[in-house]
Each structure stands twice: as C-alpha cells, then as structure tokens.
Write a protein that holds these residues in place. Structure first.
Motif, short mmCIF file in Angstrom:
data_model
loop_
_atom_site.label_atom_id
_atom_site.label_comp_id
_atom_site.label_asym_id
_atom_site.label_seq_id
_atom_site.Cartn_x
_atom_site.Cartn_y
_atom_site.Cartn_z
N ARG A 32 16.37 -0.04 16.39
CA ARG A 32 15.23 0.50 15.62
C ARG A 32 13.89 -0.36 15.50
N VAL A 33 12.98 0.31 15.16
CA VAL A 33 11.73 -0.27 14.73
C VAL A 33 11.37 -0.19 13.27
N PHE A 34 11.07 -1.17 12.73
CA PHE A 34 10.66 -1.25 11.08
C PHE A 34 9.35 -1.42 10.89
N TYR A 35 9.08 -1.04 9.66
CA TYR A 35 7.73 -1.83 9.44
C TYR A 35 7.93 -2.41 7.99
N ALA A 36 7.10 -3.40 7.71
CA ALA A 36 7.20 -4.25 6.46
C ALA A 36 7.74 -3.33 5.25
N PHE A 62 4.15 0.61 2.38
CA PHE A 62 4.19 -0.39 3.18
C PHE A 62 4.12 -1.59 2.45
N MET A 85 0.83 6.73 9.76
CA MET A 85 0.87 5.40 10.39
C MET A 85 2.38 5.07 10.26
N THR A 97 8.38 4.71 16.91
CA THR A 97 8.08 4.49 18.20
C THR A 97 9.03 3.95 19.05
N MET A 156 -1.32 7.21 5.60
CA MET A 156 -0.36 5.98 5.40
C MET A 156 1.04 6.70 5.91
N ALA A 160 4.63 6.98 12.57
CA ALA A 160 4.48 6.48 14.05
C ALA A 160 4.95 5.28 14.31
N LEU A 161 5.04 4.20 13.52
CA LEU A 161 5.74 2.79 13.71
C LEU A 161 7.13 3.03 13.45
N ALA A 187 0.80 -1.22 0.15
CA ALA A 187 -0.09 -0.21 0.14
C ALA A 187 0.91 1.33 0.08
N LEU A 242 4.50 -5.90 2.66
CA LEU A 242 4.79 -6.96 3.29
C LEU A 242 4.93 -8.21 2.38
N ASP A 243 6.03 -9.12 2.51
CA ASP A 243 5.99 -10.08 1.84
C ASP A 243 6.63 -11.15 2.64
#
Lengths: 353, 353
Positions: free
Chosen positions: B315-319, B172, B300, B307, B297, B303-304, B164, B174-175
């Motif tokens: 670190r914090v990741f997102y997909a 974003f 969001m 955080t 998007m 923020a991810l 997305a 995801l796989d």
C-alpha cells in the motif's frame, strides 16, 4: 572559470531579460536574484539557468509586466494569482510585502499560484532576516518525487527555506529540497557515466534506479519512477518524513492558493512548470528582545561551528555557513562563472537583439 | 495485549495524575493526550510513558497547578515561561489560545520555554485542523542528534508536526522527528540483541555506531555520539537537511522564548528535560474558500492513497493515514495496551494513594 564582479554579471543578465521584453525593474530584480545564487556558490540556481528562463519568456510561458490578481487579502495575509509572471521578481515583491505586513502586525503570510521558477528560495528568507525577522519561503515544483512504497512521481522537490539572523550579518539559512536529491544530480551522474547510487531514486517499477539515462527518460516521459523523498534511503521507515514535508509544501503553496499541485505539476519542453509559492515573515521582537535573540543565535551558531569534527572530517558547518563564506569570497575575488556559461550569456545578448 | 475503552484508560491515567497532586482539569487533559497517542497506534508516546511523567512529578520537575508567566504578547502572538508546568495540559491550553487568536486575526503563534515533554505533537496540530485551520507544533528535546560531520549531540530529535483537514475528518497529519531515528529504536535494538544498522547513529569518535548498549551509554553519560539527522544516512550530502530542520525547531521554540537550546538540553535521571515549544495556527479561509480547499485536500489524499505501490509493497500511505485507521479500529475494538504496561498502571494507582 571566469571571475566577474557582481554588478557586471547583474547588468549582463538584466540586459538579456530586457532584450526579451521584460520591463527594467523586473529584469534588474530577477538578475539580482540569479546572481545572488552564484555569489553564494549555488550555481545550480544561478546564471546557468538564464537559457531556461529565456526559452520560457520567448515561449510566452514566463511573462514580463503582468499584474498579479489579488484573490484574497486580510491585514496579515495575501493570496495572489501571478498570471504567469516572472517568478523571481514577483517573489521579491511578495516577500517585501510580507515583510511590511509583519512590521505592522508581527506576522505576514502570502500564498501565490500560477507563478514561475523563483530561483534560490533562501534569497527571500534572507530578506526577512536582514529586517530582524524569521523568514520562510516554500515552492512546489514539477512532480519528480515518489511517495514511500510507490513508483510514480506525485510531488515535486518542493524546497523549504528558513532564515534567522544573528549579529553583524551572522545568519542561519536553511534552503533544502524535500527529496533526497535533485534532477540536477542525476543529470551530472549521466554526464560522468556513473550509475545512480542506491537510495536516491526508483525506476518505473519502484525498484532502485541504476541507469541515470533511463531514469531521466522515465521522468521526462512520465513513465513512472523518480526521486526518493528525504529519509527514504536505506531506512524506509523515515521516507515518510521527506514525503510528508513535500506534501506540506504543496498544501501551503498550491492548496492554499488554488493552484496546481501533485502529479499535475509538469515542466514543459522549453521551461519549468508553472508553480506556487508561500512566504512568511515573523517579526522576532513579537517573541523576544532582538538583542537577546541575536546573542543566543551567535552562541548557538558558534557552538555548532566549533564542535569537534568526526574522524576523517575537516569541519562542522551549519545551514548557510558555506554560502556566507562563498559570498564573502566572491565579493573579494568576483563571482566564478564557467567559461561555457559565460559564452552562452554573450551569445544571448547578441541573439536577443 | 489488553483492549480497553478510551474512556476507561483516560480515567485511570487521570486518576494517577490526580493522586500525584495534579489538579483535575490538568490531569484530565494530560490523560486525554496520552491516550490519544495509544488510540492512534503511537505507543511510544502513550500511557507507557506514565511512569516517566510520574517520576518527574514526584521529583518536583513536572509541576501541577502552576501559572505560566506571560513574557510578551501581541494581538497575534504569545510568549510564555511555563514555570515547569505539565507539558501536556499546558500545550493543549496554548494551542486552544492560538486557535482563538487565529479565529480573530487569521494567524496565531505561541512560543513557550521551560515546559515539559508534551507527548504526541500531532495532537495539537489536529486540534487546529478540526477548526478548519492549518496547525504547526514544534518542540525541542534533550540533545541526542549529532550535526553532519560532527561526533557530539548538539540538538534534540526536535519534532515537527503539521496538520491540514479535508472533508469529514479526512486529514493530512505529519508528525516527525528531525533525526533519522529515535532513542526508542536504539533501545529496542538493544533488547532484541541486534546491532545498530549503518546510517542511524555515530559513536563518540563520529564513526558509525554498531553496539546499541555502548551507544546508549555514551549518550546517557554525554561521552559523545548520538543519532544522525534525517538525510545523513549514506548520502552525507543530505545530512544538512535534517540537521537544519532541527536547528530551525530550536530557533522557533527556544531562541524565540529565551529557553534552553542545543546541547544544554539534557534529560535528568528521573524524567525528560525541560523543553520549549512552538505552536501556530493559520485560518484556511484567509487563503481560500474552505470548501474548495477541502475538495482539493480530498483529491490530493485520494491520489496519494490510490497510486500504485512498488513491487513488493502492499500500500501507499500519506502522513496520518495509518494513525487515522488505528484510531477508527481502537474506537471499535478498544485501545490495545500491553499487559505489562496495564499492570504498571494498576500498581501506580495503588502506590500513589
């Protein structure tokens, strides 16, 4: 445990909803969905939640008789603001609408904001399966899930449900939280005086949570900590999977409908948070002859059910099999309801006169 | 490690494919998809697989220049028999078609049987994201995954990809395999002389697999054993989730297209199994104004990303974030290719003269 007929339990719940001012049709649909969970052995989403729904209705957070606002519409899609409607009956209507759309166009999708807890997600996907369709149902929920490597809840338990039919009611029906566990499990551990096993949750520092009481408090007062995403136990490298699926659910439910997402989704003191849903139905015969499809479904499900169990295990299941067996049993013997829940229901009928 | 420009690496791979008889357009597309994996840091699905594709082409199992058969078609959907085509270039064409369908109707879906390994699933979903759509790509694979409580592989690592878009290439993506790990990880453990950690795989008795060599042998000779589904480590109660997602992928890819599913999907000695795919695109503006969607998007994803990490994490990741960063780095510095792989590519150019 008390065993009650499905019809009687539905009538009781419908009666309670109506005493709280919910119109009869919404009350009946909502009762049916709650009881359907108990009938499938999913007590966590069944009539034991009546009190929480009732409190939400009394507080004006869950509303009967509201008309959702249509925000956007195309021949294959619908986006609505639920305006705080009963999540249960609204979702049934939305899925019915999606099924009608799919009948005509092959595919139907619907994204909804500002709704309330919709009970057991698999109820809606099974509606599609009964119409020879593939069904998808998603919902975001109050933020309880912590991203991999983080220490604060940034997404919900965001369930994914998917159903597909075989012949004669044979059914594959997946209904899963995208976190590795749920708050209900932590509450159970607290009641039983047990510690939180490693791999289920983290505390406010992001370290493995041990004490269920302080974890529940930390989550309640938003001090940090929360449930780990599916795959985050032990092998941290897979944590991104449940985390990613949860974010995908937020996108399809909340970002597509303009609703509240991520850490902003919070339960109130009296009831569950306002949440967003997504529904999809795909008519199977846009892909393939339905008989051939169902033949293969039966073949696949039989192969899974009949594969040898590992040492120490009794049986191999597939998603939905346990629930289908519980459904058959409760149809014969009645639906099991714990005595304390049964008494609560009786009290609600008297108190909400 | 050698650093090569994207263009040069694509040209080399395309040249090898063409020397093997693949038509130029399919060779170019296939090379582009392989190199896109390396450019994103996903070496497992990049040019190191050239040898495996080449062997498949030489054996006549992967075919260039074939015309897929359309099995069923509606305004929103397409089902094809790939007739053994190159999975990479065919899948790009299928996703392009699905995007065109979604442009007109809001939604497009495609199910394909009898195809070959399609590389990195996220490539196709990112095509949709670039067109302001949500993209879904699924594939079944050779049976390596063992159902919860079972001891024999009954489904593949069956990946799920979803993308997305935010603003300005923000993404974003995801796989993920629906098994907790992949065969590649077990092969790596074998090379490093390490044991299989608990929770990743079971042996032919369904007990935790320990020795990577015997596990790989058991899987190769179909003696039983295999990878656990996502969620099956430690907390066996969550194993049904990855298992259920894997079966869902089999349904949408193989059962919808009439292809091979479950334990019958098997790699050959020379190359990967014939597999089935599913693609979907949803135009975001059937749900919501695209600018508003992208604003949320970005909000969001920020923020991810921002955080606070847990103690001990950096670190914090997102997909998709790591992959986007690797893509930016390889655009600047070139794509890293291990020297041995680079030499293999050179040899292939000479040998397939």
């Amino acid at each position: 445990m008390i065993y009650i007929s499905r019809r009687e339990l539905e009538d009781i719940c419908s009666d309670i909803f109506q005493r709280l001012g919910i119109p009869e049709d919404e009350a009946r649909d909502s009762a049916e969905i709650l009881v359907a969970a108990d009938a499938r052995g999913i007590q966590s989403h069944g009539v034991q939640r009546m009190k929480r729904y009732a409190d939400g209705i009394k507080a004006g957070l869950i509303k009967g008789g509201v008309t959702p606002t249509v925000l956007r519409e195309t021949p294959v899609s619908l986006v609505m603001d639920a305006e705080g409607a009963m999540g249960l009956s609204l979702s049934k209507r939305a899925m019915r609408r999606v099924i009608i759309t799919a009948k005509e166009h092959g595919v139907g999708v619907c994204s909804i904001r500002n709704s309330n807890h919709f009970g057991v997600a698999g109820y809606y996907t099974e509606m599609a399966a009964r119409e020879d369709m593939l069904g998808v149902a998603l919902s975001n929920t109050a933020a309880l899930g912590v991203p991999t490597f983080a220490k604060k809840a940034m997404f919900g338990t965001n369930p994914i449900a998917f159903s597909a039919p075989g012949h004669d009611g044979n059914l594959f029906s997946l209904d899963m939280a995208t976190t590795v566990t749920t708050r209900g499990v932590i509450e159970m551990l607290e009641k039983e005086g047990k510690q939180v096993p490693p791999g289920l949750a983290v505390d406010a520092d992001g370290k493995p949570a041990v004490d269920p009481t302080s974890l529940l408090d930390d989550m309640l007062y938003q001090r940090g900590g929360g449930l780990l995403p599916l795959g985050a136990e032990r092998n941290i490298a897979s944590g991104y999977k449940g985390y990613g699926l949860a974010v995908m659910v937020d996108i399809l439910t909340a970002l597509c409908s303009g609703g509240v997402f991520g850490e902003a989704v919070r339960d109130s003191a009296v009831t569950s948070a306002r949440v967003c849903h997504f529904f999809m139905a795909l008519r199977i015969d846009i892909f393939r002859n339905i008989e051939e499809f169902k033949n293969d479904m039966d073949k696949m499900l039989t192969a899974l059910r009949e594969t040898s169990p590992s040492e120490g295990a009794n049986r191999v299941f597939y998603a939905g099999l346990k629930e289908q067996e519980a459904l058959a049993a409760s149809g014969k013997d009645g639906i099991p309801v714990p005595k304390s829940i049964w008494e609560d229901l009786q009290k609600m009928r008297i108190n909400y006169a």
